[in-house]
Scaffold this motif. Structure first.
Motif, PDB file in Angstrom:
ATOM      1  N   TYR A  32       0.819  -1.208   0.000  1.00  0.00           N
ATOM      2  CA  TYR A  32       0.000   0.000   0.000  1.00  0.00           C
ATOM      3  C   TYR A  32       0.852   1.257   0.000  1.00  0.00           C
ATOM      4  N   PHE A  33       0.347   2.289  -0.656  1.00  0.00           N
ATOM      5  CA  PHE A  33       0.906   3.623  -0.529  1.00  0.00           C
ATOM      6  C   PHE A  33      -0.256   4.605  -0.517  1.00  0.00           C
ATOM      7  N   TRP A  34      -0.112   5.657   0.298  1.00  0.00           N
ATOM      8  CA  TRP A  34      -1.179   6.640   0.474  1.00  0.00           C
ATOM      9  C   TRP A  34      -0.613   8.042   0.364  1.00  0.00           C
ATOM     10  N   SER A  35      -1.427   8.931  -0.143  1.00  0.00           N
ATOM     11  CA  SER A  35      -1.057  10.336  -0.173  1.00  0.00           C
ATOM     12  C   SER A  35      -2.315  11.183  -0.285  1.00  0.00           C
ATOM     13  N   PHE A  36      -2.244  12.371   0.249  1.00  0.00           N
ATOM     14  CA  PHE A  36      -3.299  13.360   0.059  1.00  0.00           C
ATOM     15  C   PHE A  36      -2.670  14.547  -0.657  1.00  0.00           C
ATOM     16  N   LEU A  37      -3.337  15.049  -1.662  1.00  0.00           N
ATOM     17  CA  LEU A  37      -2.777  16.103  -2.496  1.00  0.00           C
ATOM     18  C   LEU A  37      -3.555  17.393  -2.322  1.00  0.00           C
ATOM     19  N   ASP A  38      -2.831  18.498  -2.270  1.00  0.00           N
ATOM     20  CA  ASP A  38      -3.445  19.816  -2.159  1.00  0.00           C
ATOM     21  C   ASP A  38      -3.562  20.404  -3.563  1.00  0.00           C
ATOM     22  N   GLN A  39      -4.784  20.509  -4.051  1.00  0.00           N
ATOM     23  CA  GLN A  39      -5.006  21.046  -5.391  1.00  0.00           C
ATOM     24  C   GLN A  39      -5.415  22.523  -5.363  1.00  0.00           C
ATOM     25  N   THR A  40      -5.216  23.166  -4.237  1.00  0.00           N
ATOM     26  CA  THR A  40      -5.550  24.579  -4.134  1.00  0.00           C
ATOM     27  C   THR A  40      -4.802  25.426  -5.171  1.00  0.00           C
ATOM     28  N   PRO A  41      -3.486  25.185  -5.374  1.00  0.00           N
ATOM     29  CA  PRO A  41      -2.771  25.982  -6.373  1.00  0.00           C
ATOM     30  C   PRO A  41      -3.199  25.686  -7.811  1.00  0.00           C
ATOM     31  N   GLY A  42      -3.813  24.547  -8.062  1.00  0.00           N
ATOM     32  CA  GLY A  42      -4.234  24.202  -9.418  1.00  0.00           C
ATOM     33  C   GLY A  42      -4.113  22.704  -9.671  1.00  0.00           C
ATOM     34  N   PRO A  43      -4.332  22.289 -10.911  1.00  0.00           N
ATOM     35  CA  PRO A  43      -4.295  20.859 -11.255  1.00  0.00           C
ATOM     36  C   PRO A  43      -2.903  20.248 -11.048  1.00  0.00           C
ATOM     37  N   LEU A  44      -2.879  18.956 -10.800  1.00  0.00           N
ATOM     38  CA  LEU A  44      -1.637  18.218 -10.609  1.00  0.00           C
ATOM     39  C   LEU A  44      -1.589  17.040 -11.579  1.00  0.00           C
ATOM     40  N   VAL A  45      -0.396  16.636 -11.933  1.00  0.00           N
ATOM     41  CA  VAL A  45      -0.183  15.409 -12.696  1.00  0.00           C
ATOM     42  C   VAL A  45       0.522  14.444 -11.762  1.00  0.00           C
ATOM     43  N   VAL A  46      -0.017  13.248 -11.624  1.00  0.00           N
ATOM     44  CA  VAL A  46       0.552  12.253 -10.721  1.00  0.00           C
ATOM     45  C   VAL A  46       0.972  11.043 -11.543  1.00  0.00           C
ATOM     46  N   GLN A  47       2.224  10.633 -11.381  1.00  0.00           N
ATOM     47  CA  GLN A  47       2.708   9.427 -12.033  1.00  0.00           C
ATOM     48  C   GLN A  47       2.895   8.361 -10.966  1.00  0.00           C
ATOM     49  N   THR A  48       2.365   7.186 -11.227  1.00  0.00           N
ATOM     50  CA  THR A  48       2.515   6.073 -10.303  1.00  0.00           C
ATOM     51  C   THR A  48       3.227   4.939 -11.020  1.00  0.00           C
ATOM     52  N   PRO A  49       3.810   4.002 -10.268  1.00  0.00           N
ATOM     53  CA  PRO A  49       4.477   2.871 -10.908  1.00  0.00           C
ATOM     54  C   PRO A  49       3.506   2.082 -11.792  1.00  0.00           C
ATOM     55  N   ALA A  50       4.048   1.474 -12.828  1.00  0.00           N
ATOM     56  CA  ALA A  50       3.224   0.651 -13.714  1.00  0.00           C
ATOM     57  C   ALA A  50       2.552  -0.464 -12.917  1.00  0.00           C
ATOM     58  N   ASP A  51       1.365  -0.813 -13.324  1.00  0.00           N
ATOM     59  CA  ASP A  51       0.577  -1.893 -12.707  1.00  0.00           C
ATOM     60  C   ASP A  51       0.195  -1.616 -11.257  1.00  0.00           C
ATOM     61  N   SER A  52       0.272  -0.366 -10.827  1.00  0.00           N
ATOM     62  CA  SER A  52      -0.163  -0.067  -9.466  1.00  0.00           C
ATOM     63  C   SER A  52      -1.640   0.312  -9.494  1.00  0.00           C
ATOM     64  N   LEU A  53      -2.295   0.009  -8.423  1.00  0.00           N
ATOM     65  CA  LEU A  53      -3.705   0.327  -8.289  1.00  0.00           C
ATOM     66  C   LEU A  53      -3.837   1.179  -7.045  1.00  0.00           C
ATOM     67  N   GLY A  54      -4.370   2.380  -7.193  1.00  0.00           N
ATOM     68  CA  GLY A  54      -4.469   3.231  -6.015  1.00  0.00           C
ATOM     69  C   GLY A  54      -5.450   4.348  -6.233  1.00  0.00           C
ATOM     70  N   ILE A  55      -5.737   5.034  -5.163  1.00  0.00           N
ATOM     71  CA  ILE A  55      -6.646   6.173  -5.187  1.00  0.00           C
ATOM     72  C   ILE A  55      -5.907   7.330  -4.539  1.00  0.00           C
ATOM     73  N   TRP A  56      -5.954   8.476  -5.169  1.00  0.00           N
ATOM     74  CA  TRP A  56      -5.348   9.694  -4.621  1.00  0.00           C
ATOM     75  C   TRP A  56      -6.484  10.603  -4.179  1.00  0.00           C
ATOM     76  N   TYR A  57      -6.343  11.164  -3.023  1.00  0.00           N
ATOM     77  CA  TYR A  57      -7.357  12.046  -2.494  1.00  0.00           C
ATOM     78  C   TYR A  57      -6.887  13.483  -2.557  1.00  0.00           C
TER      79      TYR A  57
END
Length: 104
Positions: free
Chosen positions: A76-101
């Motif tokens: 498992y890996f978890w993160s919460f992202l602050d999108q207040t400044p604007g949109p973000l691009v998130v790259q995750t490892p291949a074949d990973s399954l996850g949800i970013w909040y």
């Protein structure tokens, strides 16, 4: 669905009851998600993982873990992202399954 004189037949009432039970289950699940997400974020913050940082579990979970519905065969890996400044691009490892909040 069948009605007699404006009243549902026994079969229709049973079908409607089953459908209402299902809808109440969906509603309960949807109403629980914000609270679980808040608790997860607060737990990460309390552990010192700030928004935008990633918590990576270095071992597989077992029955002692406090991960909500955790699986023993998943890293498992978890993160919460602050999108207040604007949109973000998130790259995750291949074949990973996850949800970013979003933490905004």
């Amino acid at each position: 669905m069948e009605f007699t004189d404006g009243y549902p037949t026994e079969q229709t009432a049973s079908k409607l009851g089953d459908h209402l039970d299902y809808l109440h289950g969906v509603e309960e699940s949807m109403n629980t998600i914000p609270g679980a997400t808040y608790a997860l974020r607060q737990g990460l913050l309390d552990a010192g993982v700030m928004d935008g940082e990633v918590l990576l579990f270095s071992k597989l979970s077992d029955s002692r873990s406090l991960v909500l519905t955790g699986n023993a065969d998943t890293v498992y890996f978890w993160s919460f992202l602050d999108q207040t400044p604007g949109p973000l691009v998130v790259q995750t490892p291949a074949d990973s399954l996850g949800i970013w909040y979003s933490a905004c």
